[in-house]
Design a protein around this motif. Structure first.
Motif, short mmCIF file in Angstrom:
data_model
loop_
_atom_site.label_atom_id
_atom_site.label_comp_id
_atom_site.label_asym_id
_atom_site.label_seq_id
_atom_site.Cartn_x
_atom_site.Cartn_y
_atom_site.Cartn_z
N GLN A 1 -18.95 52.24 -0.84
CA GLN A 1 -19.14 51.22 -1.86
C GLN A 1 -17.87 50.42 -2.10
OE1 GLN A 1 -22.11 50.35 -3.31
NE2 GLN A 1 -20.87 48.63 -4.02
N ALA A 2 -16.73 51.11 -2.16
CA ALA A 2 -15.46 50.40 -2.37
C ALA A 2 -15.15 49.47 -1.20
CB ALA A 2 -14.33 51.42 -2.55
N ASN A 3 -15.46 49.91 0.01
CA ASN A 3 -15.21 49.07 1.18
C ASN A 3 -16.12 47.85 1.17
OD1 ASN A 3 -13.71 48.59 3.51
ND2 ASN A 3 -15.22 49.56 4.84
N THR A 4 -17.36 48.04 0.74
CA THR A 4 -18.29 46.91 0.62
C THR A 4 -17.77 45.88 -0.38
OG1 THR A 4 -20.18 48.31 1.18
CG2 THR A 4 -20.64 46.25 0.01
N ASN A 5 -17.30 46.36 -1.52
CA ASN A 5 -16.78 45.44 -2.54
C ASN A 5 -15.52 44.73 -2.07
OD1 ASN A 5 -18.85 46.12 -4.26
ND2 ASN A 5 -17.69 47.72 -5.30
N ARG A 6 -14.68 45.42 -1.32
CA ARG A 6 -13.47 44.78 -0.78
C ARG A 6 -13.85 43.57 0.07
NH1 ARG A 6 -9.29 47.49 2.65
NH2 ARG A 6 -11.11 48.02 3.90
N TYR A 7 -14.77 43.79 0.99
CA TYR A 7 -15.20 42.71 1.87
C TYR A 7 -15.87 41.59 1.07
CZ TYR A 7 -14.23 44.67 6.49
OH TYR A 7 -13.61 45.13 7.61
N ARG A 8 -16.67 41.96 0.07
CA ARG A 8 -17.41 40.94 -0.68
C ARG A 8 -16.46 40.02 -1.45
NH1 ARG A 8 -19.91 40.52 -5.82
NH2 ARG A 8 -19.33 42.64 -6.41
N PHE A 9 -15.51 40.60 -2.18
CA PHE A 9 -14.63 39.76 -2.99
C PHE A 9 -13.68 38.94 -2.11
CE2 PHE A 9 -15.70 42.90 -6.36
CZ PHE A 9 -16.23 42.00 -7.26
N ALA A 10 -13.20 39.51 -1.02
CA ALA A 10 -12.31 38.75 -0.13
C ALA A 10 -13.07 37.60 0.53
CB ALA A 10 -11.72 39.67 0.93
N THR A 11 -14.30 37.87 0.97
CA THR A 11 -15.10 36.84 1.63
C THR A 11 -15.47 35.72 0.66
OG1 THR A 11 -16.01 38.47 3.15
CG2 THR A 11 -17.21 36.39 2.94
N GLU A 12 -15.90 36.09 -0.55
CA GLU A 12 -16.30 35.07 -1.51
C GLU A 12 -15.11 34.22 -1.95
OE1 GLU A 12 -18.22 37.15 -4.66
OE2 GLU A 12 -20.06 37.51 -3.53
N ALA A 13 -13.95 34.84 -2.13
CA ALA A 13 -12.78 34.08 -2.55
C ALA A 13 -12.34 33.07 -1.50
CB ALA A 13 -11.63 35.04 -2.87
N LEU A 14 -12.39 33.48 -0.23
CA LEU A 14 -11.88 32.61 0.83
C LEU A 14 -12.93 31.62 1.33
CD1 LEU A 14 -9.85 35.29 2.83
CD2 LEU A 14 -8.98 33.56 1.25
N THR B 1 -14.17 25.87 -4.59
CA THR B 1 -14.62 26.23 -5.93
C THR B 1 -13.61 27.14 -6.62
OG1 THR B 1 -16.90 26.10 -5.14
CG2 THR B 1 -16.53 27.24 -7.22
N THR B 2 -13.08 28.08 -5.85
CA THR B 2 -12.09 29.01 -6.42
C THR B 2 -10.89 28.25 -6.96
OG1 THR B 2 -12.78 30.73 -4.85
CG2 THR B 2 -10.63 30.99 -5.89
N ARG B 3 -10.41 27.29 -6.18
CA ARG B 3 -9.21 26.55 -6.58
C ARG B 3 -9.50 25.62 -7.77
NH1 ARG B 3 -4.95 25.72 -3.46
NH2 ARG B 3 -5.36 27.91 -2.95
N VAL B 4 -10.65 24.91 -7.73
CA VAL B 4 -10.98 23.97 -8.80
C VAL B 4 -11.16 24.69 -10.13
CG1 VAL B 4 -12.77 22.40 -9.64
CG2 VAL B 4 -11.96 22.22 -7.29
N MET B 5 -11.84 25.85 -10.09
CA MET B 5 -12.10 26.58 -11.33
C MET B 5 -10.93 27.45 -11.75
SD MET B 5 -16.09 27.70 -10.75
CE MET B 5 -16.22 28.31 -12.42
N GLY B 6 -9.94 27.59 -10.86
CA GLY B 6 -8.77 28.38 -11.21
C GLY B 6 -9.07 29.85 -11.40
N ILE B 7 -9.96 30.41 -10.57
CA ILE B 7 -10.36 31.81 -10.75
C ILE B 7 -9.76 32.72 -9.68
CG2 ILE B 7 -12.51 31.32 -11.99
CD1 ILE B 7 -14.00 31.47 -9.37
N GLU B 8 -8.65 32.30 -9.10
CA GLU B 8 -7.95 33.17 -8.13
C GLU B 8 -7.60 34.54 -8.72
OE1 GLU B 8 -6.62 28.90 -7.05
OE2 GLU B 8 -7.01 30.10 -8.87
N PRO B 9 -7.10 34.60 -9.97
CA PRO B 9 -6.77 35.91 -10.54
C PRO B 9 -7.97 36.85 -10.64
CG PRO B 9 -5.71 34.17 -11.79
CD PRO B 9 -6.65 33.49 -10.84
N TYR B 10 -9.16 36.27 -10.89
CA TYR B 10 -10.36 37.12 -10.97
C TYR B 10 -10.64 37.80 -9.63
CZ TYR B 10 -15.32 38.15 -10.52
OH TYR B 10 -16.51 38.78 -10.24
N PHE B 11 -10.65 37.02 -8.56
CA PHE B 11 -10.93 37.58 -7.24
C PHE B 11 -9.82 38.56 -6.82
CE2 PHE B 11 -13.72 33.81 -6.63
CZ PHE B 11 -14.87 34.50 -6.33
N LEU B 12 -8.59 38.22 -7.11
CA LEU B 12 -7.47 39.09 -6.73
C LEU B 12 -7.55 40.43 -7.46
CD1 LEU B 12 -4.91 39.33 -5.06
CD2 LEU B 12 -3.64 38.35 -6.98
#
Length: 373
Positions: A216-229, A234-245
């Motif tokens: 499960q942890a490995n799945t979440n790692r891939y999900r958040f990294a993939t969605e952020a990049l 959208t990530t940059r415009v909304m300024g939500i880099e800290p959330y994904f990180l």
């Protein structure tokens, strides 16, 4: 009412591999058994050689050595010793080269199976209907293809090989030692084998739980990294880099914690039980000398057990570590086995490619569609 039993790990691996891959695995297992026998021979030839070196009179007392001495036409005991030493050296060298060849064959087989299994898993995903992907995160499927398939092959399949081959080596070595001294061998089996068995029983359920959480942890790692990049705009415009990180960091730390438990639980017993094994040999030697035994009488037996321990302790530890791997990576096998072999996914109706002549109009009446949930 009948309940279907959950298939074993070996059965699941059998079902996700092709007949050719099963045949290759069988050949590799046979090669592993031959290697185990050669390693056993490397231990077995030490005892008679040291015995003859300590007491050349054994050449005429032992019928096998006497027959070999007579048929070889040796000039004296010294020339026979040179021959015997050369034969022992050749067997030991061969028993050391064989595992290296086996390691190369294993690496080739496992890497090829990693390629084949990941390709087969991707093909299984691509054959699913569109509706299947609505409830799936693409990063999870990509993680299964690129990461988990390799973890399954390189860890779990290797673990099964280790259990079978190293277990066979241990059985052959123990049979040989039982023929030399029953009491000492049984004591060693109870002390060392019992310790590993108790440790394995104590950690089995915990390893399974950590393995499930690791997936499960490995799945979440891939999900958040993939969605952020992938959604970097959208990530940059909304300024939500800290959330994904922060989300990635938390799951990455969780992944490291569960993996660390598996590594430490598999390695720690090794150092303790090696100290017990070789300490036990020293204790046996000291107590027998204190009882009045002669060092010349004890040295061949102690040398045999020391060399056998040198071969057996790594094999015993590898069996224990492999069993830990089977428990820890079991959840990965469960997931991939379902994804490759499951045929109950909703299918799409086959397309009717027959040509329908157009005359006046086409009317659609009573047509509707909705996705599940």
């Amino acid at each position: 009412e009948q309940t279907t039993r959950e298939p074993t790990a070996v059965r699941k691996l059998y079902e996700i591999f092709t007949p050719r891959e099963r045949a290759q695995a069988l050949l590799l297992f046979i090669g592993s058994l031959v290697t185990a026998l050669l390693q056993t021979a490397g231990v077995a030839v030490v005892f008679p050689f040291i015995n003859v070196a300590m007491n050349p009179g054994v050449i005429r007392e032992n019928r096998w050595l006497a027959a070999l001495y007579a048929r070889g036409g040796f000039a004296d005991a010294d020339s026979f010793m040179v021959f015997l030493g050369s034969a022992v050296l050749a067997v030991i060298i061969l028993s050391s080269i064989a595992p290296a060849i086996l390691a190369w064959a294993k690496a080739r087989f496992l890497l090829n199976k990693n390629h084949a299994l990941s390709t087969r898993l991707l093909a299984a995903y691509l054959s699913r209907p569109y509706q299947y992907f609505l409830g799936k995160n693409s990063s999870e499927l990509g993680k299964n293809v690129l990461n988990e398939a390799g973890a399954l092959v390189m860890n779990m399949l290797m673990a099964i090989f280790e259990v079978l081959t190293q277990g066979a080596l241990l059985v052959v070595l123990l049979v040989m030692l039982l023929m030399v001294n029953v009491a000492v061998t049984i004591t060693a089996i109870i002390l060392l084998g019992g310790s590993y068995a108790l440790l394995g029983l104590a950690t089995r359920s915990t390893l399974r739980r950590h393995g499930t959480r690791r997936v499960q942890a490995n799945t979440n790692r891939y999900r958040f990294a993939t969605e952020a990049l992938s959604g970097i705009k959208t990530t940059r415009v909304m300024g939500i880099e800290p959330y994904f990180l922060a989300a990635y960091s938390a799951n990455s730390l969780d992944y490291a914690t569960h993996t660390r438990f598996q590594l430490v639980s598999g390695e720690l017993p090794r150092y303790l039980l090696e100290a017990i094994a070789f300490g036990g040999i020293i204790f046996f030697l000291v107590t027998r000398l204190a009882a009045g035994a002669q060092i010349s009488d004890l040295l061949p037996l102690v040398s045999l057990y020391a060399f056998a321990a040198y071969r057996m302790m790594p094999a015993l530890h590898r069996v224990y570590y492999a069993v830990n791997q089977l428990h820890y990576y079991g959840p990965i096998l469960d997931r991939i086995h379902v994804d490759i072999t499951c045929d109950d996914q909703p299918g799409e109706a086959p397309a009717d490619n027959a040509t329908t002549p157009f005359q006046r109009s086409i009317r659609l009446s009573g047509i509707d569609f909705r996705y599940s949930d």
